[in-house]
Design a protein around this motif. Structure first.
Motif, PDB file in Angstrom:
ATOM      1  N   SER A  66       0.843  -1.204   0.000  1.00 38.86           N
ATOM      2  CA  SER A  66       0.000   0.000   0.000  1.00 38.86           C
ATOM      3  C   SER A  66       0.873   1.246   0.000  1.00 38.86           C
ATOM      4  CB  SER A  66      -0.934   0.031   1.229  1.00 38.86           C
ATOM      5  OG  SER A  66      -0.198   0.324   2.397  1.00 38.86           O
ATOM      6  N   GLY A  67       0.250   2.370  -0.304  1.00 38.85           N
ATOM      7  CA  GLY A  67       0.954   3.646  -0.220  1.00 38.85           C
ATOM      8  C   GLY A  67       1.262   3.983   1.229  1.00 38.85           C
ATOM      9  N   THR A  68       0.341   3.650   2.121  1.00 49.95           N
ATOM     10  CA  THR A  68       0.552   3.906   3.542  1.00 49.95           C
ATOM     11  C   THR A  68       1.821   3.194   4.020  1.00 49.95           C
ATOM     12  OG1 THR A  68      -1.851   3.946   3.797  1.00 49.95           O
ATOM     13  CG2 THR A  68      -0.561   3.814   5.810  1.00 49.95           C
ATOM     14  N   THR A  92      -4.355  17.276   3.944  1.00 47.66           N
ATOM     15  CA  THR A  92      -3.953  16.132   3.111  1.00 47.66           C
ATOM     16  C   THR A  92      -4.826  14.951   3.513  1.00 47.66           C
ATOM     17  OG1 THR A  92      -2.115  14.645   2.483  1.00 47.66           O
ATOM     18  CG2 THR A  92      -2.120  15.435   4.743  1.00 47.66           C
ATOM     19  N   PHE A  93      -4.645  13.836   2.811  1.00 46.24           N
ATOM     20  CA  PHE A  93      -5.266  12.594   3.269  1.00 46.24           C
ATOM     21  C   PHE A  93      -4.462  12.096   4.464  1.00 46.24           C
ATOM     22  CE2 PHE A  93      -5.725   7.875   2.887  1.00 46.24           C
ATOM     23  CZ  PHE A  93      -7.049   7.825   3.272  1.00 46.24           C
ATOM     24  N   ALA A  95      -3.316   9.451   5.649  1.00 47.33           N
ATOM     25  CA  ALA A  95      -2.265   8.428   5.581  1.00 47.33           C
ATOM     26  C   ALA A  95      -0.873   9.003   5.317  1.00 47.33           C
ATOM     27  CB  ALA A  95      -2.602   7.373   4.534  1.00 47.33           C
ATOM     28  N   THR A  96      -0.797  10.271   4.926  1.00 46.56           N
ATOM     29  CA  THR A  96       0.518  10.915   4.834  1.00 46.56           C
ATOM     30  C   THR A  96       1.179  10.930   6.213  1.00 46.56           C
ATOM     31  OG1 THR A  96      -0.374  12.407   3.140  1.00 46.56           O
ATOM     32  CG2 THR A  96       1.727  13.043   4.113  1.00 46.56           C
ATOM     33  N   THR A 137       2.776  16.631   0.670  1.00 47.10           N
ATOM     34  CA  THR A 137       1.871  15.937  -0.263  1.00 47.10           C
ATOM     35  C   THR A 137       1.562  16.894  -1.408  1.00 47.10           C
ATOM     36  OG1 THR A 137       0.807  14.828   1.602  1.00 47.10           O
ATOM     37  CG2 THR A 137      -0.341  14.732  -0.509  1.00 47.10           C
ATOM     38  N   ASP A 163       5.021  12.690  -0.478  1.00 44.00           N
ATOM     39  CA  ASP A 163       3.889  11.795  -0.726  1.00 44.00           C
ATOM     40  C   ASP A 163       3.301  12.189  -2.083  1.00 44.00           C
ATOM     41  OD1 ASP A 163       1.523  10.391  -0.884  1.00 44.00           O
ATOM     42  OD2 ASP A 163       0.823  10.904   1.131  1.00 44.00           O
ATOM     43  N   SER A 165       1.123  10.457  -3.877  1.00 47.00           N
ATOM     44  CA  SER A 165      -0.020   9.573  -4.154  1.00 47.00           C
ATOM     45  C   SER A 165      -1.078  10.183  -5.064  1.00 47.00           C
ATOM     46  CB  SER A 165      -0.670   9.152  -2.830  1.00 47.00           C
ATOM     47  OG  SER A 165       0.237   8.413  -2.067  1.00 47.00           O
ATOM     48  N   SER A 187       0.950   5.923  -3.757  1.00 50.30           N
ATOM     49  CA  SER A 187      -0.074   4.891  -3.588  1.00 50.30           C
ATOM     50  C   SER A 187      -0.431   4.325  -4.961  1.00 50.30           C
ATOM     51  CB  SER A 187      -1.323   5.507  -2.950  1.00 50.30           C
ATOM     52  OG  SER A 187      -2.398   4.581  -2.996  1.00 50.30           O
ATOM     53  N   LEU A 188      -0.710   3.038  -4.998  1.00 53.49           N
ATOM     54  CA  LEU A 188      -1.241   2.410  -6.215  1.00 53.49           C
ATOM     55  C   LEU A 188      -2.657   1.892  -5.934  1.00 53.49           C
ATOM     56  CD1 LEU A 188       1.938   0.300  -7.236  1.00 53.49           C
ATOM     57  CD2 LEU A 188       1.344   2.611  -7.999  1.00 53.49           C
ATOM     58  N   GLN A 189      -3.359   2.553  -5.011  1.00 48.37           N
ATOM     59  CA  GLN A 189      -4.716   2.154  -4.623  1.00 48.37           C
ATOM     60  C   GLN A 189      -5.695   2.468  -5.764  1.00 48.37           C
ATOM     61  OE1 GLN A 189      -7.359   4.429  -3.780  1.00 48.37           O
ATOM     62  NE2 GLN A 189      -8.751   2.750  -3.245  1.00 48.37           N
ATOM     63  N   LYS A 192      -6.159   5.809  -7.594  1.00 49.89           N
ATOM     64  CA  LYS A 192      -4.973   6.565  -7.990  1.00 49.89           C
ATOM     65  C   LYS A 192      -4.659   6.406  -9.473  1.00 49.89           C
ATOM     66  CE  LYS A 192      -5.176   7.730  -3.839  1.00 49.89           C
ATOM     67  NZ  LYS A 192      -4.404   7.376  -2.660  1.00 49.89           N
ATOM     68  N   GLY A 199      -1.874  -1.295  -3.487  1.00 49.30           N
ATOM     69  CA  GLY A 199      -0.429  -1.368  -3.698  1.00 49.30           C
ATOM     70  C   GLY A 199       0.212  -0.026  -3.443  1.00 49.30           C
TER      71      GLY A 199
HETATM   72  C1  LIG Z   1      -4.216   7.174  -1.157  1.00 49.02           C
HETATM   73  C2  LIG Z   1      -3.274   8.000  -0.386  1.00 49.02           C
HETATM   74  C3  LIG Z   1      -2.400   7.458   0.558  1.00 49.02           C
HETATM   75  C4  LIG Z   1      -2.460   6.042   1.035  1.00 49.02           C
HETATM   76  O1  LIG Z   1      -2.327   5.104   0.050  1.00 49.02           O
HETATM   77  P1  LIG Z   1      -2.925   3.626   0.236  1.00 49.02           P
HETATM   78  O2  LIG Z   1      -2.374   2.906  -0.959  1.00 49.02           O
HETATM   79  O3  LIG Z   1      -4.411   3.746   0.215  1.00 49.02           O
HETATM   80  O4  LIG Z   1      -2.401   3.099   1.519  1.00 49.02           O
HETATM   81  C5  LIG Z   1      -1.482   8.295   1.168  1.00 49.02           C
HETATM   82  N1  LIG Z   1      -1.440   9.604   0.898  1.00 49.02           N
HETATM   83  C6  LIG Z   1      -2.292  10.177   0.011  1.00 49.02           C
HETATM   84  C7  LIG Z   1      -2.185  11.641  -0.257  1.00 49.02           C
HETATM   85  C8  LIG Z   1      -3.246   9.390  -0.634  1.00 49.02           C
HETATM   86  O5  LIG Z   1      -4.098   9.975  -1.478  1.00 49.02           O
END
Ligand SMILES: *Cc1c(COP(=O)(O)O)cnc(C)c1O
Length: 402
Positions: A66-68, A92-93, A95-96, A137, A163, A165, A187-189, A192, A199
């Motif tokens: 994951s991106g996280t 930001t989101f 998870a950054t 980000t 970041d 993503s 992130s490859l969620q 994205k 991913g």
């Molecule tokens: C989606 C996202 C993430 C996390 O990525 P995941 O693959 O969902 O874990 C982190 N930072 C930003 C800015 C995102 O948009």
């Protein structure tokens, strides 16, 4: 009386990402018969990481689940832990920043600039003696103002992570995002721009950071094949440092097809975003992204409204006129008000003796309430629908103007 103001007549679904194609189907089936678990750096992993590194001109790339976890691996690899402060974007989101909580570090939130990105002028204001790093980000795919950020980090001896993503392939002063700091994560969620469903990937030029990121989640075979015998971390190759963060090969097979098409998507998006800017510039209650010296990836098109009231009105009217993909982002916004960051000691008493309260921060809390966003088309077949979205938005804005 018929309603003469423009509306969206094409039925949903609109702009559904990712574009699943025969090519993706073939790649998945091919990968299914090749292998569905890769222990080392071979096959699709090797191919994807090589392409990704050379696209960015960076030495090392590492796929993760994951991106996280790519962000976690980078923070860990640069040595972030308890008693360290990290300067973070507030808008930001989450998870950054959330991986820092697992590492026991203290995030210090910085207010945003006009693009919703970390404001470089905030960095010296919030700097503490314990600050070790800065993370940025590139929000909605519009690159941060990197020159002053890089300069600040160099002067203060701080690590810099990006970041990316939202910003696959975006550039700032003709240089790709992800190449400005010590390391970068994408992130490859599913939503994205380059996606395998789930991913992530990280890149760096620093061998030490790469080896430490490897050891964070890719034990045994892969570590043995890459970390040389005489390296001081070689003794940890069998076990790694304790986590397993490997990607799924089928996800990466999907992501490879989208990555191979990235430049095409980016060029259509650029064109389409430009047309929207033409259609809706000039309204006093909208502020549009400032793209001077930037080529955004247009992960989304953010519209910064003057007030919450206007954002709500426009959003409601757009949806009722069939523009159902107009969105008011909710899980992306000001982070310093979230319970996790206000109550660190309650959430994670092993890591934090006390909690910290910060904010609310002026620009970022305003942005959280007033941002509207649109998906940006990635192929010309979506042009008629995009024109309807633009005309509908323009019609609504004219109504508000009067
Ligand atoms: C989606 C996202 C993430 C996390 O990525 P995941 O693959 O969902 O874990 C982190 N930072 C930003 C800015 C995102 O948009």
């Amino acid at each position: 009386m018929p309603n003469l103001s423009p509306s969206v007549t094409i039925h949903p679904p609109h702009f559904s990402w990712p574009p699943i194609s025969k090519e993706i189907e073939n790649a998945v089936v091919h990968q299914l018969y090749e292998t569905i678990s890769i222990y080392d750096r071979s096959g699709i992993f090797e191919r994807f990481e090589n392409k990704f590194s050379s696209y960015h001109g960076l030495s090392y790339s590492l796929l993760t689940n994951s991106g996280t976890m790519a962000l976690f691996s980078l923070f860990d690899a640069i040595g972030i832990g308890p008693n360290d402060d990290v300067l973070c974007p507030d808008y930001t989101f989450f998870a950054t920043v959330t991986p820092l909580v697992y590492l026991g570090a203290r995030p210090i939130f910085c207010d945003c600039d006009k693009n919703g990105n970390i404001d470089p002028d905030e960095l010296p204001r919030v700097l503490t003696p314990r600050t070790k790093a800065v993370v940025v980000t590139h929000m909605w795919g519009v690159p941060c103002d990197m020159d002053p950020i890089v300069d600040f980090c160099q002067r203060k001896g701080l690590r810099l992570l990006e970041d990316c993503s939202h910003a696959h392939g975006a550039t700032y002063r003709n240089r790709k995002v992800g190449t400005f700091g010590d390391g970068a994560a994408w992130s490859l969620q599913g939503q994205k721009l380059v996606t395998g469903g789930e991913g992530g990937i990280l890149s760096t030029n620093d061998k030490e950071i790469y080896f430490r990121a490897l050891l964070a989640g890719h034990y045994n075979k892969r570590c043995k094949s890459e970390i040389p015998n005489d390296h001081h971390l070689a003794q940890f190759r069998v076990t790694g440092f304790g986590l397993k963060l490997r990607a799924h090969p089928i996800a990466i097979a999907i992501a490879e097809v989208l990555f191979d098409n990235l430049q095409n998507y980016l060029s259509v998006k650029k064109d389409m975003a430009g047309r929207l800017i033409q259609a809706i510039s000039g309204f006093p209650f909208f502020r549009l992204p400032d793209v001077l010296e930037r080529e955004p990836s247009w992960y989304a098109f953010p519209i910064w409204c003057k007030s919450e009231d206007i954002a709500i009105q426009i959003h409601q009217q757009m949806v009722s006129k069939g523009a159902v993909e107009m969105d008011r982002p909710t899980s992306t916004g000001s982070l310093c008000v979230l319970p996790l960051f206000r109550q660190l000691a309650t959430a994670r008493p092993r890591s934090y003796k006390r909690s910290f309260s910060q904010g609310p921060l002026k620009n970022s809390s305003h942005a959280s309430k007033t941002t509207l966003k649109l998906p940006v088309p990635w192929e010309y077949s979506q042009e008629p629908l995009w024109n309807e979205y633009a005309e509908t938005l323009k019609g609504i804005a004219k109504g508000i103007d009067q």
